[in-house]
Design a protein around this motif. Structure first.
Motif, mmCIF file in Angstrom:
data_model
loop_
_atom_site.group_PDB
_atom_site.id
_atom_site.type_symbol
_atom_site.label_atom_id
_atom_site.label_comp_id
_atom_site.label_asym_id
_atom_site.label_seq_id
_atom_site.Cartn_x
_atom_site.Cartn_y
_atom_site.Cartn_z
ATOM 1 N N MET A 1 83.213 75.900 19.391
ATOM 2 C CA MET A 1 82.686 77.228 20.636
ATOM 3 C C MET A 1 83.228 75.490 22.004
ATOM 4 N N ALA A 2 83.954 76.533 23.103
ATOM 5 C CA ALA A 2 83.958 74.553 23.818
ATOM 6 C C ALA A 2 83.267 74.824 24.919
ATOM 7 N N TYR A 3 83.801 74.118 26.498
ATOM 8 C CA TYR A 3 83.064 73.841 27.452
ATOM 9 C C TYR A 3 84.144 73.757 28.171
ATOM 10 N N LEU A 4 83.456 74.007 29.844
ATOM 11 C CA LEU A 4 83.666 73.488 30.551
ATOM 12 C C LEU A 4 83.921 72.342 30.790
ATOM 13 N N THR A 5 84.923 72.319 30.936
ATOM 14 C CA THR A 5 85.234 70.512 31.464
ATOM 15 C C THR A 5 85.894 70.557 32.801
ATOM 16 N N PRO A 86 75.565 72.074 28.552
ATOM 17 C CA PRO A 86 77.387 72.342 29.208
ATOM 18 C C PRO A 86 77.149 74.167 29.382
ATOM 19 N N LEU A 87 78.148 74.220 30.025
ATOM 20 C CA LEU A 87 78.413 75.733 30.036
ATOM 21 C C LEU A 87 79.573 75.932 28.833
ATOM 22 N N GLU A 88 79.378 76.921 28.356
ATOM 23 C CA GLU A 88 80.122 77.415 27.226
ATOM 24 C C GLU A 88 81.044 78.960 28.222
ATOM 25 N N VAL A 89 82.415 78.421 27.277
ATOM 26 C CA VAL A 89 83.528 79.443 27.976
ATOM 27 C C VAL A 89 84.630 79.697 26.797
#
Length: 89
Positions: A1-5, A86-89
């Motif tokens: 899972m990737a998040y906005l960073t 966090p927001l998933e991207v």
């Protein structure tokens, strides 16, 4: 899972956590979060408490898309009534 960073001024990685919900049962309507938010994400709303048969003010999310994930609202909340993620991207 990737998040906005993003990056801090010092170059460290930072993951913003966006407001998802506010628990009206915990919120005391003090307005600290409202004052801390420069993006006008939050606003007051009347809440009817069935247990006490009273109406009181609580904070609600009124402009969800304006949230930048700074968590200023969460830091100022004395009752810890926010849920963030966090927001998933």
């Amino acid at each position: 899972m990737a998040y906005l960073t993003g990056k801090t001024k010092g170059g460290k990685d930072w993951t913003p956590n966006f407001v998802e919900s506010i628990d009206p049962e915990k919120c005391i309507g003090c307005g600290r979060c409202f004052k801390a938010c420069s993006r006008k994400v939050l606003g007051p709303e009347d809440f009817y408490d069935e247990e006490t048969d009273t109406e009181r003010m609580v904070m609600t999310i009124v402009n969800d898309d304006n949230c930048i994930g700074c968590m200023g609202c969460i830091v100022t909340c004395p009752k810890k009534c926010f849920t963030v993620a966090p927001l998933e991207v």
